[in-house]
Write a protein that holds these residues in place. Structure first.
Motif, PDB file in Angstrom:
ATOM      1  N   UNK A 180       0.809  -1.233   0.000  1.00 33.26           N
ATOM      2  CA  UNK A 180       0.000   0.000   0.000  1.00 33.26           C
ATOM      3  C   UNK A 180       0.841   1.282   0.000  1.00 33.26           C
ATOM      4  N   UNK A 181       1.622   1.459  -1.068  1.00 27.62           N
ATOM      5  CA  UNK A 181       2.400   2.697  -1.215  1.00 27.62           C
ATOM      6  C   UNK A 181       1.918   3.402  -2.484  1.00 27.62           C
ATOM      7  N   UNK A 182       2.266   4.672  -2.630  1.00 25.43           N
ATOM      8  CA  UNK A 182       2.038   5.345  -3.908  1.00 25.43           C
ATOM      9  C   UNK A 182       3.375   5.414  -4.633  1.00 25.43           C
ATOM     10  N   UNK A 183       3.416   4.812  -5.796  1.00 30.59           N
ATOM     11  CA  UNK A 183       4.642   4.796  -6.589  1.00 30.59           C
ATOM     12  C   UNK A 183       4.523   5.869  -7.662  1.00 30.59           C
ATOM     13  N   UNK A 184       5.469   6.803  -7.663  1.00 29.24           N
ATOM     14  CA  UNK A 184       5.382   7.877  -8.652  1.00 29.24           C
ATOM     15  C   UNK A 184       6.510   7.748  -9.675  1.00 29.24           C
ATOM     16  N   UNK A 185       6.110   7.603 -10.930  1.00 28.02           N
ATOM     17  CA  UNK A 185       7.091   7.600 -12.001  1.00 28.02           C
ATOM     18  C   UNK A 185       7.376   9.045 -12.380  1.00 28.02           C
ATOM     19  N   UNK A 186       8.651   9.407 -12.329  1.00 34.07           N
ATOM     20  CA  UNK A 186       9.047  10.779 -12.667  1.00 34.07           C
ATOM     21  C   UNK A 186       9.734  10.765 -14.023  1.00 34.07           C
ATOM     22  N   UNK A 220      -7.153   9.887  -9.066  1.00 32.97           N
ATOM     23  CA  UNK A 220      -7.404  10.273  -7.666  1.00 32.97           C
ATOM     24  C   UNK A 220      -7.559  11.793  -7.642  1.00 32.97           C
ATOM     25  N   UNK A 221      -8.499  12.321  -6.833  1.00 38.01           N
ATOM     26  CA  UNK A 221      -8.667  13.785  -6.740  1.00 38.01           C
ATOM     27  C   UNK A 221      -7.457  14.418  -6.066  1.00 38.01           C
ATOM     28  N   UNK A 222      -7.082  15.617  -6.514  1.00 40.57           N
ATOM     29  CA  UNK A 222      -5.841  16.272  -6.072  1.00 40.57           C
ATOM     30  C   UNK A 222      -6.111  17.236  -4.917  1.00 40.57           C
ATOM     31  N   UNK A 223      -5.283  17.141  -3.867  1.00 39.55           N
ATOM     32  CA  UNK A 223      -5.379  18.046  -2.727  1.00 39.55           C
ATOM     33  C   UNK A 223      -4.614  19.333  -3.055  1.00 39.55           C
ATOM     34  N   UNK A 232      -3.325   7.633  -9.715  1.00 40.55           N
ATOM     35  CA  UNK A 232      -4.357   6.680 -10.141  1.00 40.55           C
ATOM     36  C   UNK A 232      -4.470   5.537  -9.126  1.00 40.55           C
ATOM     37  N   UNK A 233      -5.706   5.034  -8.959  1.00 35.80           N
ATOM     38  CA  UNK A 233      -5.908   3.866  -8.097  1.00 35.80           C
ATOM     39  C   UNK A 233      -6.648   2.784  -8.884  1.00 35.80           C
ATOM     40  N   UNK A 234      -6.575   1.570  -8.355  1.00 34.55           N
ATOM     41  CA  UNK A 234      -7.247   0.439  -9.016  1.00 34.55           C
ATOM     42  C   UNK A 234      -7.787  -0.458  -7.917  1.00 34.55           C
ATOM     43  N   UNK A 235      -9.042  -0.892  -8.010  1.00 29.21           N
ATOM     44  CA  UNK A 235      -9.614  -1.704  -6.926  1.00 29.21           C
ATOM     45  C   UNK A 235      -8.849  -2.998  -6.641  1.00 29.21           C
ATOM     46  N   UNK A 236      -8.105  -3.521  -7.623  1.00 28.88           N
ATOM     47  CA  UNK A 236      -7.384  -4.779  -7.394  1.00 28.88           C
ATOM     48  C   UNK A 236      -5.990  -4.577  -6.807  1.00 28.88           C
ATOM     49  N   UNK A 237      -5.605  -3.317  -6.612  1.00 26.93           N
ATOM     50  CA  UNK A 237      -4.237  -3.041  -6.138  1.00 26.93           C
ATOM     51  C   UNK A 237      -4.280  -2.265  -4.833  1.00 26.93           C
ATOM     52  N   UNK A 239      -1.641  -0.600  -3.780  1.00 26.12           N
ATOM     53  CA  UNK A 239      -0.837   0.596  -4.041  1.00 26.12           C
ATOM     54  C   UNK A 239      -1.465   1.475  -5.106  1.00 26.12           C
ATOM     55  N   UNK A 240      -1.007   2.729  -5.137  1.00 26.30           N
ATOM     56  CA  UNK A 240      -1.459   3.672  -6.180  1.00 26.30           C
ATOM     57  C   UNK A 240      -0.263   3.992  -7.083  1.00 26.30           C
ATOM     58  N   UNK A 241      -0.575   4.588  -8.239  1.00 22.31           N
ATOM     59  CA  UNK A 241       0.503   5.003  -9.149  1.00 22.31           C
ATOM     60  C   UNK A 241       0.351   6.490  -9.448  1.00 22.31           C
ATOM     61  N   UNK A 242       1.454   7.209  -9.434  1.00 24.12           N
ATOM     62  CA  UNK A 242       1.439   8.615  -9.826  1.00 24.12           C
ATOM     63  C   UNK A 242       2.383   8.828 -10.992  1.00 24.12           C
ATOM     64  N   UNK A 243       2.072   9.837 -11.794  1.00 24.83           N
ATOM     65  CA  UNK A 243       2.961  10.183 -12.907  1.00 24.83           C
ATOM     66  C   UNK A 243       3.323  11.651 -12.792  1.00 24.83           C
ATOM     67  N   UNK A 244       4.607  11.936 -12.826  1.00 26.62           N
ATOM     68  CA  UNK A 244       5.070  13.327 -12.795  1.00 26.62           C
ATOM     69  C   UNK A 244       5.673  13.604 -14.161  1.00 26.62           C
ATOM     70  N   UNK A 245       4.987  14.479 -14.915  1.00 24.16           N
ATOM     71  CA  UNK A 245       5.359  14.665 -16.321  1.00 24.16           C
ATOM     72  C   UNK A 245       5.657  16.133 -16.589  1.00 24.16           C
ATOM     73  N   UNK A 246       6.869  16.567 -16.221  1.00 27.35           N
ATOM     74  CA  UNK A 246       7.188  17.998 -16.324  1.00 27.35           C
ATOM     75  C   UNK A 246       7.187  18.530 -17.751  1.00 27.35           C
ATOM     76  N   UNK A 247       7.214  17.623 -18.749  1.00 29.75           N
ATOM     77  CA  UNK A 247       7.200  18.091 -20.138  1.00 29.75           C
ATOM     78  C   UNK A 247       5.773  18.124 -20.694  1.00 29.75           C
TER      79      UNK A 247
END
Ligand code: SAM
Length: 323
Positions: A180-186, A220-223, A232-237, A239-247
């Protein structure tokens, strides 16, 4: 309240407490930390005044970063200072976690609310090749401890690189099923020192985003004090996934953070030309002049970075400022 000329509000301070790092990540410090100027990091008293001023100006979240912040022996004191600052609701840290099992209890005692740990590969050999250190097992042990503690938010940062993780995120997805972590791809960012590496390794996060949506992941809604990740979240997971896309288009429209370097310079953008020194105003206990200085400097914040034009400002690598 910290508001710039484009109506953006700044709830979030990234506070670097050292530019020294012990890892040699291939995209950041491939030759290791080079001590090319005298070390003159902010003292605990200066950090106390700085956080007090930001707290009074509406900052709600402080992220302690570096270099590697855990290389400073007084890190628990820094966490505690941030935590005790009126107005600050959340104190987070970004670390490589090189001694996470040993450090975590001290950070928790000091009041840390959230930890972000960089794991650019879940394969121990690849992790070693990227960072120069064989520490993956230790770091994962520390993450398990943090999750068992249960009161600290845990996020993982992974920089996307063509050769390592840019096209195959299956190992990460398998891990997130039960973790149960949030993994962010940068997305890899170009800096002054890594141009060749960037050209060879940069991949866009948008393709991963499309695949996630096709596979049933939901936004996921942003604070308001959240970072720039689209999560993003998925009912079967678990953990969550985040994407950081500076471009990506309009990335800077939601900018809500300011940065202060370990030598007490305000950076209005990660890729600005230079930091603006707050040091003189950090010497006295009256924080009013410091607040006025920060407010006045904020007027110079630009609408966007210029990374698309390959302009990286004065930023040689992100260890200088903490990302
Ligand atoms: N030492 C700490 C760590 O490893 O997390 C904190 C400092 S590090 C500069 C902060 C974050 O910036 C890490 O997640 C790292 O992977 C990321 N980073 C460094 N250089 C980068 C680059 N050129 N592009 C994208 N992310 C980068």
């Amino acid at each position: 309240m910290l508001t710039d000329n484009f109506g953006r509000r700044f709830y979030y301070l990234r506070l670097s407490i050292t530019d020294v790092c012990n890892f040699r990540c291939n995209y950041c410090l491939p030759d290791g930390y080079q001590c090319d100027q005298p070390r003159d990091f902010m003292s605990l008293s200066e950090i106390t005044r700085l956080t007090k001023a930001f707290g009074q100006l509406g900052t709600e979240k402080i992220r302690i970063t570096g270099g590697e912040p855990a290389l400073r022996k007084d890190l628990p004191d820094v966490i505690n200072i941030c935590k005790q600052t009126p107005g600050i609701k959340k104190v987070a840290i970004t670390s490589n976690g090189f001694k996470l099992p040993e450090h975590l209890p001290q950070w928790l005692d000091a009041g840390i609310d959230a930890i972000n740990i960089s794991i650019d590969s879940l394969d121990p050999r690849q992790f070693h090749a990227i960072t120069g250190h064989d520490k993956l097992d230790t770091i994962l042990k520390g993450i398990d401890m943090a999750l068992a503690h249960g009161k600290t938010e845990v996020k993982i940062n992974a920089v996307l690189m063509r050769e390592y993780n840019g096209y195959d995120i299956k190992t990460y997805l398998d891990w997130l099923k039960d973790t149960p972590v949030t993994l962010r791809f940068i997305e890899l960012m170009q800096t002054g020192d890594n141009q060749e590496f960037f050209d060879a390794q940069h991949v866009k996060g948008s393709r991963i985003k499309q695949n996630l949506i096709l596979d049933g992941w939901q936004p996921v809604l942003r604070d308001k004090s959240a970072g720039p990740a689209q999560e993003f979240y998925h009912p079967d997971y678990q953990g969550k996934i985040g994407l950081i896309m500076p471009y990506s288009k309009d990335f800077c429209n939601t900018c809500n953070r300011l940065r202060v370097s370990s030598s007490g310079k305000l950076h209005l953008c990660l890729f600005g030309e230079q930091g603006l020194s707050l040091r003189e105003q950090l010497q006295g206990d009256d924080v009013e002049p410091l607040k006025q200085q920060i407010l006045s400097l904020l007027g110079d914040k630009k609408a966007t970075h210029y990374l698309h034009d390959k302009l990286t400002g004065g930023t040689k690598h992100l260890a200088m400022l903490g990302g």
